[in-house]
Design a protein around this motif. Sequence first.
Motif, short mmCIF file in Angstrom:
data_model
loop_
_atom_site.label_atom_id
_atom_site.label_comp_id
_atom_site.label_asym_id
_atom_site.label_seq_id
_atom_site.Cartn_x
_atom_site.Cartn_y
_atom_site.Cartn_z
N SER A 130 -63.36 21.13 35.06
CA SER A 130 -62.40 22.15 34.67
C SER A 130 -63.16 23.36 34.17
O SER A 130 -64.26 23.24 33.62
CB SER A 130 -61.47 21.65 33.56
OG SER A 130 -60.75 20.51 33.97
N CYS A 131 -62.55 24.51 34.33
CA CYS A 131 -63.12 25.75 33.82
C CYS A 131 -61.97 26.54 33.20
O CYS A 131 -61.07 27.00 33.90
CB CYS A 131 -63.78 26.54 34.93
SG CYS A 131 -64.35 28.19 34.45
N ALA A 171 -60.62 36.11 41.71
CA ALA A 171 -60.96 34.93 42.49
C ALA A 171 -61.95 34.13 41.65
O ALA A 171 -62.70 34.69 40.84
CB ALA A 171 -61.59 35.34 43.81
N MET A 172 -61.96 32.82 41.85
CA MET A 172 -62.83 31.95 41.08
C MET A 172 -63.72 31.13 42.00
O MET A 172 -63.29 30.71 43.08
CB MET A 172 -62.00 31.02 40.20
CG MET A 172 -61.12 31.73 39.19
SD MET A 172 -62.07 32.68 37.99
CE MET A 172 -62.95 31.35 37.13
N SER A 216 -58.94 24.03 42.98
CA SER A 216 -57.56 24.42 42.73
C SER A 216 -57.52 25.24 41.45
O SER A 216 -58.50 25.30 40.71
CB SER A 216 -56.65 23.19 42.61
OG SER A 216 -57.06 22.37 41.53
N ARG A 217 -56.40 25.86 41.19
CA ARG A 217 -56.27 26.65 39.97
C ARG A 217 -54.84 26.58 39.47
O ARG A 217 -53.89 26.41 40.24
CB ARG A 217 -56.69 28.10 40.21
CG ARG A 217 -55.82 28.89 41.15
CD ARG A 217 -56.44 30.25 41.47
NE ARG A 217 -56.50 31.12 40.30
CZ ARG A 217 -57.32 32.18 40.21
NH1 ARG A 217 -58.13 32.48 41.22
NH2 ARG A 217 -57.32 32.93 39.12
N TYR A 242 -60.13 24.22 38.72
CA TYR A 242 -60.61 22.85 38.78
C TYR A 242 -61.48 22.63 40.01
O TYR A 242 -61.33 23.31 41.03
CB TYR A 242 -59.42 21.88 38.84
CG TYR A 242 -58.43 22.03 37.73
CD1 TYR A 242 -57.27 22.79 37.90
CD2 TYR A 242 -58.64 21.42 36.50
CE1 TYR A 242 -56.36 22.94 36.87
CE2 TYR A 242 -57.73 21.56 35.47
CZ TYR A 242 -56.59 22.32 35.65
OH TYR A 242 -55.69 22.47 34.64
N LEU A 243 -62.34 21.65 39.91
CA LEU A 243 -63.08 21.18 41.07
C LEU A 243 -63.01 19.66 41.06
O LEU A 243 -63.65 19.01 40.23
CB LEU A 243 -64.54 21.65 41.04
CG LEU A 243 -65.34 21.30 42.30
CD1 LEU A 243 -64.82 22.12 43.50
CD2 LEU A 243 -66.83 21.56 42.09
N GLN A 244 -62.20 19.12 41.96
CA GLN A 244 -62.10 17.67 42.10
C GLN A 244 -63.16 17.22 43.09
O GLN A 244 -63.18 17.70 44.24
CB GLN A 244 -60.70 17.29 42.60
CG GLN A 244 -60.51 15.81 42.80
CD GLN A 244 -60.51 15.03 41.50
OE1 GLN A 244 -59.73 15.31 40.60
NE2 GLN A 244 -61.39 14.04 41.41
#
Length: 126
Positions: A21-22, A33-34, A71-72, A80-82
């Motif tokens: 998570s960020c 954008a992330m 996702s965000r 998030y990065l799953q």
Amino acid sequence: QVQLVESGGGLVQAGGSLRLSCAASGRTFNNYAMGWFRQPPGKEREFVAAISWSGGTTAYADSVKGRFIISRDNAKNTVYLQMHSLKPEDTAVYYCAADWLKADVVRRGRSSYEYWGQGTQVTVSS
């Protein structure tokens, strides 16, 4: 100014999963954008994934495509990065980054991202 704080890293066995998570604070999150980048030991920082401000566009490095999902949640100012099917070569410090880009596109270059978190370590054991 945007402050980014990553969490969720740790030690996992090969084949396992983690979700990073960020959390962002400061300027309006949905103007950005992330991206997620990673830096393996002794190597350059590399692109992993990115998501547009709306979530409508995503991009992935070939090495993670089909295993990682970005996702965000703009209501929570979080990206998030799953990560699934983790491999030892995924071991790295993972960074999230923000790119001021109010368009439904993403960029992969590090120089496009103005703000960076401090990173979170992901270690995948074989």
